[in-house]
Write a protein that holds these residues in place. Sequence first.
Motif, short mmCIF file in Angstrom:
data_model
loop_
_atom_site.label_atom_id
_atom_site.label_comp_id
_atom_site.label_asym_id
_atom_site.label_seq_id
_atom_site.Cartn_x
_atom_site.Cartn_y
_atom_site.Cartn_z
N SER B 25 0.83 -1.20 0.00
CA SER B 25 0.00 0.00 0.00
C SER B 25 0.86 1.25 0.00
CB SER B 25 -0.91 0.03 1.23
OG SER B 25 -1.73 -1.08 1.25
N LEU B 28 2.33 1.72 -3.44
CA LEU B 28 1.34 2.31 -4.35
C LEU B 28 1.26 3.82 -4.16
CD1 LEU B 28 -1.70 -0.12 -4.20
CD2 LEU B 28 -0.54 0.61 -6.24
N LEU B 37 2.33 1.10 -11.19
CA LEU B 37 1.15 1.09 -10.31
C LEU B 37 0.33 -0.17 -10.56
CD1 LEU B 37 -0.45 4.65 -10.28
CD2 LEU B 37 0.47 3.37 -8.38
N LEU B 40 2.03 -3.22 -9.12
CA LEU B 40 1.87 -3.28 -7.66
C LEU B 40 0.47 -3.74 -7.29
CD1 LEU B 40 3.69 -0.03 -6.57
CD2 LEU B 40 4.31 -2.36 -5.97
N LEU B 41 -0.51 -3.28 -8.07
CA LEU B 41 -1.88 -3.70 -7.80
C LEU B 41 -2.03 -5.20 -7.98
CD1 LEU B 41 -4.64 -2.31 -7.19
CD2 LEU B 41 -5.17 -2.69 -9.57
N SER B 157 -5.11 6.39 -12.47
CA SER B 157 -4.55 6.16 -11.14
C SER B 157 -5.65 6.28 -10.08
CB SER B 157 -3.40 7.11 -10.85
OG SER B 157 -3.75 8.42 -11.17
N ALA B 164 -7.44 -0.67 -5.13
CA ALA B 164 -6.64 -0.98 -3.94
C ALA B 164 -7.51 -0.92 -2.69
CB ALA B 164 -5.48 0.01 -3.83
#
Lengths: 483, 225
Positions: B25, B28, B37, B40-41, B157, B164
């Motif tokens: 988190s 991100l 991004l 990472l998600l 984003s 997220a």
Amino acid sequence: MILLWLLVVVALGIPVLALLGDGRRGRWIFMTINFAVFLLSLLAAWEFLRHGPLTALADELRMDALSLILVLLNGVIGLTTAWFSASYWQQEVEHHHFSKGRQRLYHAMFQSFLATMFLALLSNNMGILWVALEGATLSTVLLVSLQRSGESLEAAWKYFILCGVGLAMALFGTILLYFAAQPVLGDGAKALLWSALHQHASQLNGTVLTLAFVFVFVGYGTKVGFAPLNTWLPDAHAAGPSTVSAVLSGLLLNVALYAILRFKSLTDAASGTDFAAHLLLAFGLLSLLLAAFSMLRQHDVKRLFAYSSVEHMGLIAIAFGLGGPLAIFAGVLHMMGHSLAKSSVFFSVGRAVQEADSRELKDLHGILKLRPTLGWSLLLSILAIVGMPPGSLFLSEFLIVVASIQRAWFTTPLLLLGLEIAFAAIFPRLLHMLLGEPRTPQVLVRAGGFSPIFLQLFAVLLLGVWIPAALAGWMHNVVGILQ
Amino acid sequence: MRPFLDLFSLLSILKFLAAWMLLLSFALLAQRRLLSLIHLLAWQGITLALSTAMVAVLTGDRLLWVSATLTLSLKGLLIPFLLHRLLRRLQVRGDVEMSLNVASVQLLGIVLVIFAFALAAPLAGSLPAATHGMLGIALAAFLLAFLMMITRRKAISEVVGFLAMDNALFFAATSATLGMPLIVELGIALDALIAFLILGVFFFHIRESFENLDLHWLEHLRENQ
């Protein structure tokens, strides 16, 4: 069984309309389905009269007095909207040159919105209630962005993101509820059933439920349009077709508030404090006042009445926050009156806007002379919404003020101030719209679609002077459920 | 209990995954490139699926395996893949504009984590002993995702932040409460998928009308314009 049938019929409409919902055929199918749904909700009321609360699917579906009243309201407004939509939508299609695909999208999404509303009301499972409200958001996003203009896309995006975040918070609250219920009711689906939770509410952990209520209140409160979380509401109401504005105000806001009330009754019993009631009262007053002052500044007719919805939701929240039999009775009555009156306002305004081809208040002028029927429907529905006697909104507002004097006198001046400003914001604009020399109409509009408006207004009038005995009995039951 | 993995080590793995979730988190929050991004998600989705599987082993609940598989395929693979494709089709390039600089956003994030733990602390008593601290982490991840959403300016984003947030909620549902009822989870997953598809369609409309995916155009609808 009847509950299941109701849900099946309303949901079956979605694929049917997605495939066949264009042109004249689509309008007729839409109307027929919602007429059937209306009959089924009447049948459900009849069953309720005979047997009391109904359940189905191993308690997953349940209808008590509170859900019944809103189910009937959904049935009525679903029918009148489909009825009004028949002539309104035809005009929109001709004006904006909507393709056949777009017409099918409109009808299918509208039907899916109605289906999620019924699912939210009939589900006994607090998790499914969330799923249904999220589904309602998703269906209406596509309705708001139907015109695909810059304005409508922007409004839909704002609506999607704000309500999406709000609903995420509500889901967190629901998870916390499950959390508190696990030690008492055990694992599995039963721990989210409202009826089971309500039965054991006093054993639930008060701290967890209070925190859960805060999340749920902020989350569903975004959907109800409590200030300051209401920024999506006027944009979405203004950008979508008027039929969509009518059901957003008339159904969605009510159902979101219904979810909060279900949580509130659990929180009250578990924590033994008035925390939830105070939250409702504070946000209700804030919404009432902020919306009333914002209304003074509006120059777009649909935004004006969108803010009026925020104002009325604030009033209803105040009623439930005050608590006690009188205020709860008034709150339920106001929910019904507001839904019926506000959807007729949006129907009439929608017609007027179509004709003038503008939503600016200054372009709407002299309607009474040019189109007497439209003028009268505007006049009567707007008088009903500002709470003129003998409409039911007068009665419920009066009762709310009386209850506020009894239970929390310091709110009374603020309440009266809010009501007066709202009146002052709407009334001069009404006169301006109706009187004077008419402008030449921009678009030739076929007259039609007035019968549902006048039927609804008749219902508002009727509720103001005579509440049927059965309905009054249900409203007293609601007091028992919420206390 | 399985012989090769005792209860203690299972719990430590679960706690490790929780810490990893929090770390992701923060990553991100700090990441500026859109492509990273999305990666990472995807990692967050995979972590989520793993921790759900751990809980399934721990509780012996078969239905949780369904949920873990669903999470892996939807949040770990399908949605990141679709986002990736969307990014290529829309030809969005470059860095993400932030309204605050990275360092202050990170500091703000730390404050949020402390707040989340303070909020969750009084609730720990009512939890099964295994999951102390999980609720705090889930709440922290939720708030961090929220922070990410409000500090970004590009539509994509914002959507990543939204997803997220959804991951954090799922983490709360599976790891902290040891599994929500399956019917609810299915409903939530379905909604998330539909929401995502609608967003995808939306991007194309937005681009047709505004020619880019910045959110500056979101500032037209104001009072008294």
